[in-house]
Design an enzyme around this catalytic site. Sequence first.
Site, short mmCIF file in Angstrom:
data_model
loop_
_atom_site.label_atom_id
_atom_site.label_comp_id
_atom_site.label_asym_id
_atom_site.label_seq_id
_atom_site.Cartn_x
_atom_site.Cartn_y
_atom_site.Cartn_z
N GLY A 229 0.82 -1.20 0.00
CA GLY A 229 0.00 0.00 0.00
C GLY A 229 0.86 1.25 0.00
O GLY A 229 2.02 1.24 0.42
N ARG A 230 0.28 2.34 -0.46
CA ARG A 230 1.02 3.61 -0.53
C ARG A 230 0.02 4.75 -0.41
O ARG A 230 -1.08 4.71 -0.97
CB ARG A 230 1.79 3.70 -1.84
CG ARG A 230 2.56 5.01 -2.04
CD ARG A 230 3.27 5.00 -3.38
NE ARG A 230 4.34 4.02 -3.41
CZ ARG A 230 5.59 4.30 -3.12
NH1 ARG A 230 5.93 5.53 -2.77
NH2 ARG A 230 6.52 3.36 -3.18
N GLY A 231 0.38 5.76 0.34
CA GLY A 231 -0.48 6.93 0.50
C GLY A 231 0.36 8.16 0.75
O GLY A 231 1.60 8.14 0.69
N GLY B 55 2.85 7.71 3.76
CA GLY B 55 3.99 6.82 3.66
C GLY B 55 3.65 5.58 2.88
O GLY B 55 2.60 5.47 2.24
N VAL C 38 3.40 1.24 2.88
CA VAL C 38 3.14 0.09 3.75
C VAL C 38 3.75 -1.15 3.11
O VAL C 38 3.56 -1.41 1.93
CB VAL C 38 1.63 -0.11 3.97
CG1 VAL C 38 1.40 -1.27 4.93
CG2 VAL C 38 1.00 1.15 4.52
N LYS D 24 4.35 0.29 8.23
CA LYS D 24 4.21 1.56 7.50
C LYS D 24 5.40 2.45 7.76
O LYS D 24 5.66 2.87 8.89
CB LYS D 24 2.92 2.27 7.91
CG LYS D 24 2.70 3.56 7.12
CD LYS D 24 1.35 4.17 7.39
CE LYS D 24 1.11 5.40 6.51
NZ LYS D 24 -0.22 5.98 6.71
N ASP E 209 -8.95 11.68 7.29
CA ASP E 209 -8.75 11.11 5.96
C ASP E 209 -9.52 9.80 5.83
O ASP E 209 -8.97 8.76 5.47
CB ASP E 209 -7.26 10.88 5.70
CG ASP E 209 -6.96 10.65 4.21
OD1 ASP E 209 -7.85 10.95 3.38
OD2 ASP E 209 -5.86 10.17 3.89
#
Length: 833
Positions: free
Chosen positions: A559-561, A564, A566, A580, A672
């Site tokens: 995952g990415r946001g 940062g 994950v 993360k 968020d």
Amino acid sequence: MLCWYKCPCLSVSPYPYHINCVRTLNSLSLSLSVFFFMDPLFLILLSFAIISPTSSSTSDSLREGSSLSIEKPEDVLVSAGGVFTAGFHQVGNNSYCFAIWFNEPSSSSPDSHQNLTIVWMANRDQPVNGKRSKLTLQRTGNLILTDAAQSHVWTTTTNSLSPAGLSLHDSGNLVLHNLNTKVVLWQSFDSPTDTLLPLQPFTRTATLISTRSHSNFSSGFYKLFFDNDNLLRLLFDGPEISSVYWPNPAYVSWDNARSTYNSSRTALLDSLGSFVSSDNMTFLAADYGAKWQRRLTIDFDGNVRLYSRKMPGESWVVSWQAFSDPCVIHGICGANSVCSYDPSSGRKCSCLPGYQMQNHTDWSLGCQPEFQFSYGEGESLFQQLSQIEFYGYDYNEYQSYSYGDCEKRCLELDNCKGFQYTFASGVYNCNPKTQLLSGHRWNTQGYFYLRLPKAHFFSSIDMQPPTNLGLSCMGVVVDLKREYIKNRVSKPVKFLLWFACGVGVVEVICIILVWGLLSSTFSKSNEDIHGYLLTATGFKMFSYAELKTATRGFSEEVGRGAGGVVYKGVLADQRVAAIKVLNEANQGEAEFLAEASTIGKVNHMNLIEMWGYCSEGKHRILVYEYMEHGSLAQKLASNVLDSEKRFEIAVGTAKGLAYLHEECLEWVLHCDVKPQNILLDSNYQPKVADFGLSKLLNRDELKNSSFSRIRGTRGYIAPEWVYNLPITSKVDVYSYGVVVLEMVTGRNPTMDVESSNGEQRRLTMWLRDKLNETDIGSRMGEIIDPSFAGKYDVEKMEILLRVALHCVEEDRDSRPTMSQVVERLLVHGKESQ
């Protein structure tokens, strides 16, 4: 534990009282030393208590941390109804396997122990020693079988974050499951050995493998399995050759009443005696009916038989078998031999003329020639054998050949062992054989002509089994050496050795305990600590090197946001974690630790659980539990969530946000809320992630809250962010409402929606233009997610839509709180059921 309780200040806050604790520990160490040397009996007992593993006695279950010892006959599992027993079964000289058997032995044998009916074995090809071997359910959820040398002979390779238990059911299924969620981690039904029990699914991944003989439980040569053409088949997989012998390989599938047009590859035997397979293979037991114990077994002779008995303890009766003539089973008598069967006397094996048994105790090895295969011109003769047939290995098939032509063709081939000459369909067929395998007597119009050197030619043949020789391996007991050499040590010397070892063990343990307590209490620098420490918050502080190892160099990104990236990792205790790595932040270590400490205190079933963190140099890393089904965003994109699951996800997410806003010790704004931050566990239960790092405030700071920039994701952010209004918990309520709208409509709010006049509008505006309070129910079909294909709960989807529209009101004061959302969903959810 004694050292710990003597220093209670350590359990509260170690730093202010380190001087007093040092004095206390020094005094304790001296007291323990004096006590141990004054009371050696206590010392010896304590050493045995420390090194002795926990053990389980007779019951139907085994809890984690417990074990079944091979040296304790009472250490067995017995199913609740007393039908099955699981424990160590002797298979040879000082050799044991962990097995499951029917509790009542068959009455046909006076020796009940030797006549136990085994239905499953864990380690039949690698028996363990009769001493110091054990089956242990570790606290990690892994079930292991260890030999006397402490080597892992067999394991389920499972792990569980919650407590696990092992249970033996009355169905004969040994199940390892999570005690909290009841999720099955492993079960013996998924990995059968040679037996299928009623209601035990037989699938494409399962294989029944026969035993080597009646008394040798190691894997034999015969297998029942689903082949790649979706047919249930029997295979002879011998030491040198293999061949399918059921269904009849001479016919195509439809001639055998089988169908290849089913890729499910499943079969099931029910308790009444009916067997049904996906390839149309079906049969009924001759004693079809209820109240019978049944088992379907592939026996060591390659025949599949259904056994039954009316009452426990009675003799087993064959109520169905695949072959009435066992001689057609491949490899039953080995190469260069012939099998003959008489219902009254049973099966017999005989070597061909000029051949002799290779092993007088095992017919499966067949016969070997008494001559060399080097035929010169004119040196061979052919011995006529009537009504004998060999399977396969034809050099070719020649039709309308005379006997002379067939004999000449065989003489021209160096590897021709003989030829089959038969009459069928009005023509003579000639089949030269390069191998003589699976020979058996057969009512056929023709003969087999065996090629022999002249010196071994017989004028008359009377093929009989050799006298005084074992006809099969069924009576052979294989001794697997598992003996110890006993050392000759006198009892006084042995006592002194044990005493010295006990003293040493206790001293080492105390030194380790004291050293560990002092190290964890007085260390002031993270860089000086290897591994992780238990922090005051109750979760763990990891080193960067430890997390780098767990993630294999941060290689598997999941995952990415904006905050940062994950990564998936496996911690040292085998727990799977989501790790993360935060983007390089401006906040210092003290601020980060304060926020991480607050997150660590948050505990709710619908919030992601944080296990620890890393604050080392510039690295800021959070360690969470790993969610098997990923994010809600991924599942919405793949259209795998039905209306019922979406409703439950909406309820669970609302509960998690309500806890953050109103119930936890700190006032936590998420800021968020979006499908990417709603994760799903193995049961599709939602857990809100990435909360707390955006903003953590005390409740009395609510009126003075302010943010320096907009937070959140386009399409999900509330109007307050745009108009620079005070930020409250209602921003999360708005984002939640947009997420629910996305679940109901299947439309992504980050993309504009085209209205009927061709204008591009936001999802919330589009829905408000299309609906009002009076016509939501009548127009549901126009806005509902098309992936439902008309299959959805209308009332629940209407409730979600009304609640979501209420949550996305422009005026924040008009929006409900998250606790009100939960109450409304739960009330209407119950009414719709």
